[in-house]
Design an enzyme around this catalytic site. Structure first.
Site, short mmCIF file in Angstrom:
data_model
loop_
_atom_site.label_atom_id
_atom_site.label_comp_id
_atom_site.label_asym_id
_atom_site.label_seq_id
_atom_site.Cartn_x
_atom_site.Cartn_y
_atom_site.Cartn_z
CB CYS A 1 4.79 36.64 -8.57
SG CYS A 1 4.69 36.06 -7.08
NE ARG B 1 1.24 38.61 -13.46
CZ ARG B 1 1.02 37.61 -14.13
NH1 ARG B 1 0.41 37.64 -15.37
NH2 ARG B 1 1.23 36.23 -13.77
CD1 TRP C 1 -1.40 38.87 -4.57
CD2 TRP C 1 -1.26 36.58 -4.62
NE1 TRP C 1 -2.48 38.37 -4.33
CE2 TRP C 1 -2.48 36.94 -4.43
CE3 TRP C 1 -0.82 35.30 -4.59
CZ2 TRP C 1 -3.51 35.94 -3.96
CZ3 TRP C 1 -1.64 34.26 -4.13
CH2 TRP C 1 -3.14 34.63 -3.82
CG ASN D 1 4.18 33.69 -11.30
OD1 ASN D 1 3.61 33.46 -10.12
ND2 ASN D 1 3.83 34.12 -12.17
N GLY D 2 5.48 31.36 -8.87
CA GLY D 2 4.91 30.16 -8.89
C GLY D 2 5.12 29.63 -7.40
CD GLU E 1 -19.15 38.28 -12.74
OE1 GLU E 1 -18.85 37.22 -12.22
OE2 GLU E 1 -18.32 39.17 -13.16
CE LYS F 1 -16.51 41.38 -11.12
NZ LYS F 1 -16.42 40.27 -12.03
CD GLU G 1 -13.98 40.25 -7.94
OE1 GLU G 1 -12.96 39.69 -8.01
OE2 GLU G 1 -14.66 40.62 -9.09
CG HIS H 1 -35.80 26.87 0.93
ND1 HIS H 1 -36.91 26.03 1.42
CD2 HIS H 1 -36.27 27.09 -0.34
CE1 HIS H 1 -37.59 25.77 0.51
NE2 HIS H 1 -37.37 26.44 -0.48
CE LYS I 1 -7.89 40.39 -15.31
NZ LYS I 1 -9.30 40.83 -15.15
C1 F6R Z 1 -13.72 37.97 -10.95
C2 F6R Z 1 -12.34 37.61 -11.36
C3 F6R Z 1 -11.95 36.23 -10.98
C4 F6R Z 1 -11.71 35.48 -12.31
C5 F6R Z 1 -10.86 34.10 -12.00
C6 F6R Z 1 -10.75 33.37 -13.35
O1 F6R Z 1 -13.79 39.35 -11.14
O2 F6R Z 1 -11.77 37.99 -12.12
O3 F6R Z 1 -12.87 35.56 -10.14
O4 F6R Z 1 -12.68 35.44 -13.20
O5 F6R Z 1 -9.82 34.14 -11.33
O6 F6R Z 1 -9.72 33.89 -14.10
P1 F6R Z 1 -9.70 33.56 -15.66
O7 F6R Z 1 -10.79 33.86 -16.49
O8 F6R Z 1 -8.59 34.19 -16.05
O9 F6R Z 1 -9.15 31.98 -15.63
#
Ligand code: F6R
Length: 606
Positions: free
Chosen positions: A2, A27, A74, A98-99, A479, A483, A486, A502, A601
């Site tokens: 949120c 976000r 959200w 938010n929360g 990673e 990417k 997601e 395996h 985010k």
């Molecule tokens: C993936 C991504 C998430 C963040 C994770 C941690 O692209 O962005 O996996 O890396 O939510 O977020 P931070 O780094 O803000 O703690």
């Protein structure tokens, strides 16, 4: 997660709030709403969908006034829908939140028995009811808000207004909230970029702070109403840094910003001439004498932890244990005096990472944050902090934060190596020299990245990908796979290449693209053998390598080369084409690259 914004000043609030909400879109959210106060009346609008739809809905008029709140939701409690979108109102009190309110069910039950009626499925709706109840007891607004908040368990950032007075009360506990200070105007927001075009002056609220905004100076109290002092900080990020700058998506812009972001992260910290490293806010004895280092984070930042482990264990022979933050504190880790806990987070607000930090502090060990956001909870509350100078990262998928995190970990490795005399000056100088070449090498990859977009076209109907890498490139392929899944919603699994036989080898056939990172290092031969195994089962290999004449090059579907560097820095380079591959596939598929479905985010709930 949120997003909250609020305004009190002498300008029309509606446009300011909607513009600020637009800047919080990154976000992640599913619905949006607004409340604008005008001379004792509050007009509200809320709906499922995008902020642009909300803008259209309010453009018909009726939203005049110089005080207001707005929100992007959200969903946590209750489906995305108009009735669950914020603001929520009870009596003359209107709230955005938010929360997560953990005890909302018992509060709802109690209030229902007293005759309150609830119109949504949310946990949030109990807040205006509680505030209203305390107002009806005869308390003034701020006092009623504090009394209501004291009844809540869980996390919150809230903005509260009521019809009867021109006042905005806001508060935070374990969810981010900042106050922006303009010229005879005030803002609240979940994050700095929301209002960066309006002001550069901010108060970063602490947990349990309550701010009361009226005409005149802001008043900040604790939950009991005792005044508290909070400093005003000035931010150097510009509004333009948080704009797309001609790129189609923030994510693409941020991928292309990596040479600058990495260079900025090094500036002022490394001097090649004498092999010295400097950090602004770091306790030397604690870090340099660490018996064991823990690295804890979530998602992409966790992949950076895994890379940090490779670097530090291989070069310094100090044990490093990595953990996913949501697992860390529930498994009762054996933390001992002399251990150091490194917490990595782009946002500095990730609830699980903050909880891990608190666990470390409770156990009395030194906590070091590696963080991108000045003023964030992690940055404020860790014993020491090293900032990644990536600039605002708006795309939900993390890119430049990751490569700058690796850069910081590399510098920390050199720093500890020097302090403990585990690396001599000559070696440190050589490493600094190599680190300095990295921004140019990243730029070279970006300059030659057209072929990746071409290759992406072949994979638009594919359902699954397999990613393989070894050693320090295993987290890099993890990673890359993260990417892809997601932002394109294509399933992608990453494995250590040696682990393929395996289990995942069963997946391989002519339909499975297999991304392999295979640099010219000590793992080269082993990975060539893995590629043979994939080809023998008609898998399609996309090879990413720094080897000029990789022996498998002529037999694979496509080859992308990146410049060579030292083993420790390879992931900074190998991950760039993987970011681009994911981006181009998603872009060609037409997904919402910057705000992928279901993702947020800044994950401020556990
Ligand atoms: C993936 C991504 C998430 C963040 C994770 C941690 O692209 O962005 O996996 O890396 O939510 O977020 P931070 O780094 O803000 O703690």
């Amino acid at each position: 997660m949120c997003g909250i914004v609020g305004y009190l000043g002498n300008k029309q609030a509606c446009d300011i709030l909607i513009d600020a909400l637009k800047r919080l879109e990154y976000r992640g959210y599913d619905s949006a709403g607004i409340a604008v106060w005008d001379n004792g009346a509050i007009a509200t609008a809320r709906q499922e969908g995008k902020v642009d739809d909300l803008r259209k809905a309010v453009s018909a008029g009726g939203f005049k006034g110089t005080l207001g709140l707005a929100h992007t939701r959200w969903a946590t409690h209750g489906m995305p829908s108009e009735r669950n979108a914020h603001p929520h109102t009870a009596g003359d009190v209107t709230v955005v939140h938010n929360g997560i309110i953990e005890n909302y069910i018992e509060i709802k039950e109690r209030l229902r028995k007293e005759g309150h009626t609830f119109l949504s499925d949310t946990d949030t709706e109990v807040i205006p009811h509680l505030v209203m109840r305390h107002v009806e007891e005869g308390r003034d607004f701020a006092d009623a808000a504090r009394a209501a908040l004291r009844e809540l368990k869980g996390s919150y950032a809230v903005g509260i207004i009521r019809e009867k007075e021109r006042t905005l009360v806001a508060a935070k506990k374990e969810s981010p909230l900042i106050v922006g200070i303009g010229d005879e105007e005030y803002f609240i927001a979940s994050d700095v970029p929301a209002i960066l075009d309006r002001t550069k002056r901010f108060i970063f609220l602490e947990d349990n702070d309550v701010v009361i905004l009226r005409d005149g100076l802001p008043v900040i109290t604790d939950m009991e109403g005792n005044p508290v002092e909070r400093a005003v900080s000035t931010i150097t990020w510009t509004g333009a840094m948080a704009e797309k700058g001609g790129y189609k998506h923030f994510m693409l812009k941020e991928i292309f910003e990596q040479p600058r972001a990495i260079a900025d992260t090094l500036i002022g910290r490394v001097t090649e001439e004498d092999g010295q490293l400097e950090f602004e806010d770091l306790s030397l004895p604690d870090l340099a004498k660490a018996r064991k280092i823990w690295m804890v984070a979530c998602g992409t930042s966790y992949h950076a932890c895994m890379i940090g482990k490779h670097m530090i264990e291989a070069n310094l022979r100090i044990p490093v244990e990595t953990d996913i933050a949501s697992e860390f504190r529930y498994r009762n880790p054996i933390l001992e005096k002399g251990d150091v806990l490194v917490l990595i987070s782009q946002s500095g607000e990730t609830a699980d990472t903050i909880a891990a930090m608190k666990e470390g502090k409770k156990r009395g060990i030194y906590t070091l944050g590696v963080c991108n956001v000045v003023g964030s909870t992690l940055a404020r509350e860790c014993d020491g902090v090293v900032f990644t100078h990536a600039g605002p990262e708006i795309g939900v998928a993390s890119t430049k934060a990751f490569t700058t995190q690796i850069s910081v970990l590399y510098m920390l490795m050199l720093y500890i190596g020097g302090k403990l005399h585990k690396m001599d000056r000559t070696r440190i100088k050589e490493n600094i020299r190599e680190m300095r070449t990295i921004p140019h090498k990243v730029q070279a990859i970006l300059n030659g990245s057209g072929s990746i977009e071409e290759a992406a076209r072949s994979f638009l109907t594919v359902k699954d990908f397999l990613y393989l890498g070894r050693g320090i490139n295993y987290p890099a392929v993890q990673e890359g796979a993260l990417k892809l899944k997601e932002i394109s919603y294509i399933h992608a699994e990453a494995y250590a290449a040696g682990e393929m036989k395996h289990g995942p080898i069963a997946l391989i056939d002519e339909n499975l693209p297999v991304v392999v990172v295979s640099p010219n290092d000590s793992t080269y031969r082993k990975t060539c053998a893995n590629i043979e195994e994939v080809l023998a089962r008609r898998g399609k290999v996309l090879l990413f390598t720094d080897h000029e004449s990789h022996e498998m090059a002529s037999r694979v579907e496509s080859v992308f080369t990146f410049p060579s560097t030292t083993y420790e820095l390879q992931p900074v380079l190998s991950v760039i084409p993987l970011q681009l591959l994911a981006y181009h596939i998603a872009n060609l598929l037409g997904t919402d690259v910057d705000q992928p479905r279901n993702l947020a985010k800044s994950v401020t709930v556990e």
